[in-house]
Design an enzyme around this catalytic site. Structure first.
Site, PDB file in Angstrom:
ATOM      1  N   LYS A   1       0.861  -1.181   0.000  1.00 56.30           N
ATOM      2  CA  LYS A   1       0.000   0.000   0.000  1.00 56.30           C
ATOM      3  C   LYS A   1       0.898   1.232   0.000  1.00 56.30           C
ATOM      4  O   LYS A   1       1.779   1.367   0.849  1.00 56.30           O
ATOM      5  CB  LYS A   1      -0.890   0.009   1.244  1.00 56.30           C
ATOM      6  CG  LYS A   1      -1.902  -1.128   1.306  1.00 56.30           C
ATOM      7  CD  LYS A   1      -3.121  -0.812   0.464  1.00 56.30           C
ATOM      8  CE  LYS A   1      -4.217  -1.841   0.672  1.00 56.30           C
ATOM      9  NZ  LYS A   1      -5.452  -1.498  -0.060  1.00 56.30           N
TER      10      LYS A   1
ATOM     11  N   LYS B   1     -13.481  -7.448  -6.714  1.00 56.96           N
ATOM     12  CA  LYS B   1     -13.959  -7.708  -5.358  1.00 56.96           C
ATOM     13  C   LYS B   1     -15.456  -7.987  -5.472  1.00 56.96           C
ATOM     14  O   LYS B   1     -16.259  -7.047  -5.610  1.00 56.96           O
ATOM     15  CB  LYS B   1     -13.723  -6.495  -4.449  1.00 56.96           C
ATOM     16  CG  LYS B   1     -12.269  -6.182  -4.143  1.00 56.96           C
ATOM     17  CD  LYS B   1     -12.209  -4.986  -3.178  1.00 56.96           C
ATOM     18  CE  LYS B   1     -10.795  -4.719  -2.701  1.00 56.96           C
ATOM     19  NZ  LYS B   1      -9.949  -4.144  -3.769  1.00 56.96           N
TER      20      LYS B   1
END
Length: 353
Positions: A149, A257
């Site tokens: 990230k 997702k």
């Protein structure tokens, strides 16, 4: 047939940093379907709404659950087009119930204990030293693909971290994916992409915020690093919307997702549309509990994937549920000897029905 739901709070073992802030807890919602004549036998699912990311988080969410509850009892359909997480959880519950309520959602050789899914290791944002420690732990554990990230702290420091990683592990040894969560802007993103390319980064997810298709299309055309779209998919729940976005932006990859893109059925449509256009994809969890993660892994195992998927979130929480999934190095497998799972903690929850 009956439907019930129960909100549930997942607590992180340690704060998880993203460009949208630090996560310490995550609200989710368990759902189940059952025959009122035999309520102890039920299909279990998870409506994994993601506050701050899911478009439906600000919508009348519980009224939609109540509507679904009433319609299931009456045998009527419910339009869940704009509620992808409920679609995701409901599909899970139906699959589980159809297979005997034992935690088997998609029967395959995978659920028989054969084969595995390779997954990436995830390193959350934090102090650079701590991020490097976590990465070392992942590599020592056997991961060959790491997702970092980035975009919320000083990018110069993040580059030093990438330099340190590449001084130890070349691109043949370790694949690096980065996820910016829209943390950059058009004012600074192009130099960022060139810097990332110099460290042989495999891909960057969502370099700028979603909702600027022409700018994203420009970046995809000129970027030296392959661009994957994540948040850009959210809210596009109709076929024509999906096709138009893919045709406009032409990314290298899309990140699926199911909790955010229409459940398993919606994700399958994304896969078909991407395949028609030569666009790659992989599946990532949306911080589900082990309920949703198990269903997700079982589904992915039916897709014939060969690149690392983003499914390793089950160990993040202190109050997770039992799971038949087993992780050895970067190989996620299914242990059928753990079935049926102990659902006593789930049975004791305050279900609304």
């Amino acid at each position: 047939m009956r439907f019930a739901y129960c909100p549930y709070r997942l607590d992180f073992k340690e704060p998880a940093g993203t460009s949208r802030g630090v996560l310490q807890k995550k609200l989710t919602c368990l759902v189940k379907v059952y025959d009122e004549r035999q309520p102890e036998l039920y299909g279990l699912g998870e409506a994994a709404v993601f506050e701050g990311l899911s478009r439906e988080a600000g919508a009348p969410y519980e009224p939609k659950l109540i509507e679904l509850m009433a319609n299931v009892a009456l045998g009527r359909p419910t339009d869940l087009t704009d509620f992808p997480s409920i679609q995701f959880g409901f599909e899970q519950a139906i699959c589980d119930f159809s297979n005997g309520g034992r935690g088997i959602y998609f029967p395959s050789t995978f659920t028989q204990g054969e084969g595995f899914i390779r997954i990436n290791g995830l390193v959350w944002m934090g102090q650079i030293g701590r991020m490097l420690e976590r990465l070392e732990e992942k590599v020592e554990a056997g991961f060959r693909c790491i997702k970092l990230k980035i975009g919320a702290i000083d990018f110069t420091s993040e580059l030093r971290m990438l330099k340190a990683i590449r001084s130890r592990f070349d691109a043949d040894t370790l694949e690096i994916r980065v996820d910016a969560n829209g943390g950059f802007t058009m004012d600074n993103v192009i130099p960022v992409l060139h810097k990332l390319a110099s460290y042989q980064v495999h891909s960057i997810e969502q370099p700028i915020q979603a909702g600027h298709p022409d700018l994203m299309a420009f970046l995809c055309n000129i970027s030296p690093v392959k661009i994957a779209l994540d948040e850009e998919l959210i809210g596009l729940n109709r076929t024509e919307q999906k096709a138009e976005m893919l045709d406009t932006i032409r990314p290298s990859y899309i990140i699926l997702k199911p909790a955010l893109c229409g459940g398993f059925s919606g994700a399958r449509e994304w896969i078909e549309l991407a395949g028609e256009r030569g666009i790659g994809w992989w599946v990532t969890s949306a911080l589900e509990s082990n309920v949703g993660l198990s269903a997700l892994a079982q589904w992915v195992a039916t897709l014939g994937v060969d690149m690392p998927q983003g499914l390793g979130t089950g160990a993040l929480f202190t109050n997770n549920f039992p799971s038949p999934l087993d992780l050895q190095s970067d190989r996620l497998s299914f242990d059928p000897s753990r079935l049926p799972l102990d659902r006593s903690a789930i049975d004791a929850l305050p279900w609304i029905s």
